[in-house]
Write an enzyme that holds these catalytic residues in place. Structure first.
Site, PDB file in Angstrom:
ATOM      1  N   PHE A   1       0.831  -1.194   0.000  1.00 21.78           N
ATOM      2  CA  PHE A   1       0.000   0.000   0.000  1.00 21.78           C
ATOM      3  C   PHE A   1       0.872   1.253   0.000  1.00 21.78           C
ATOM      4  CE2 PHE A   1      -3.332  -2.785   1.651  1.00 21.78           C
ATOM      5  CZ  PHE A   1      -4.503  -2.221   1.176  1.00 21.78           C
ATOM      6  N   ASP A   2       0.575   2.167  -0.894  1.00 18.70           N
ATOM      7  CA  ASP A   2       1.099   3.521  -0.768  1.00 18.70           C
ATOM      8  C   ASP A   2       0.478   4.134   0.493  1.00 18.70           C
ATOM      9  OD1 ASP A   2       2.318   5.996  -1.514  1.00 18.70           O
ATOM     10  OD2 ASP A   2       0.419   6.639  -2.379  1.00 18.70           O
TER      11      ASP A   2
END
Length: 211
Positions: free
Chosen positions: A6-7
């Protein structure tokens, strides 16, 4: 079992006030005309120093801009931040499925770790990958390559979720599938032009798409 990266900014949380406010602070200290926060949203996601090079019209004061930014961000700005609706439930669902979850952000990990802890998300993530303060691994391709090596992950079994072209391009350069987060700061055209084949309009759509 898919490994999911995940960013952070624009994907897990909305950091607009903290990031743009800290850029405004730095520009003010440099006696540069200060844009509005809305005019600075393009700075959310890309490597920070590159944004200062653009804002200042060159390399000369970019490093000083980053230093001044961190003066405010490191004490105030990183907490001017909110989780997107549905993110805790999404992480709970994915974590319960047994999938390994990681954060992969261009933000220095010393800040990213504090943000993850601030929101109480530590238990969902095996590790937080970020850049170093000197700029090492600020490029998403380099960061994801490092993360794959550190976790011994097969890129064909990995997914990157992010809201900017840097996330999609970095994933593609490492053979990782990408999901574009339309609710963040990149937008449909940026993400599709970068090569994102899968898009979600809200965090709650992520688990079903991965399944």
């Amino acid at each position: 079992m898919d490994t999911i990266f995940f960013d952070l900014d624009g994907t897990l949380s909305d950091p607009k006030i903290g990031i743009t406010g800290s850029i405004q602070y730095a520009l003010g200290k440099l006696d540069i005309p200060v844009p509005t926060q809305d005019e600075l949203t393009w700075c959310i996601g890309p490597p920070l120093r590159a944004s200062f090079v653009s804002l200042l019209g060159g390399e000369e004061h970019a490093d000083r801009g980053v230093e001044l930014y961190r003066e405010r961000f490191g004490t105030v700005g990183l907490f001017e931040n909110t989780l997107y609706d549905g993110i805790p439930a999404v992480l709970e669902t994915l974590h319960a499925s047994g999938r390994p979850l990681f954060v992969a952000t261009s933000k220095p990990h010393v800040f990213a770790d504090r943000i993850i802890d601030h929101f109480g998300l530590r238990s969902y993530f095996t590790r937080v990958f970020g850049s170093e303060l000197d700029g090492t691994r600020v490029d998403k391709s380099d960061l994801l390559r490092y993360a794959l090596n550190e976790t011994d992950t097969d890129p064909a079994r990995a997914i990157m979720i992010g809201d900017r072209k840097h996330d999609v391009i970095g994933a593609a350069n490492n053979g990782i599938a990408a999901i574009g987060a339309l609710y963040g700061y990149g937008g449909r055209s940026e993400l599709t032009e970068a090569g994102a084949k899968h898009l979600v309009a809200a965090p709650g759509e992520i688990p079903a798409l991965i399944d």
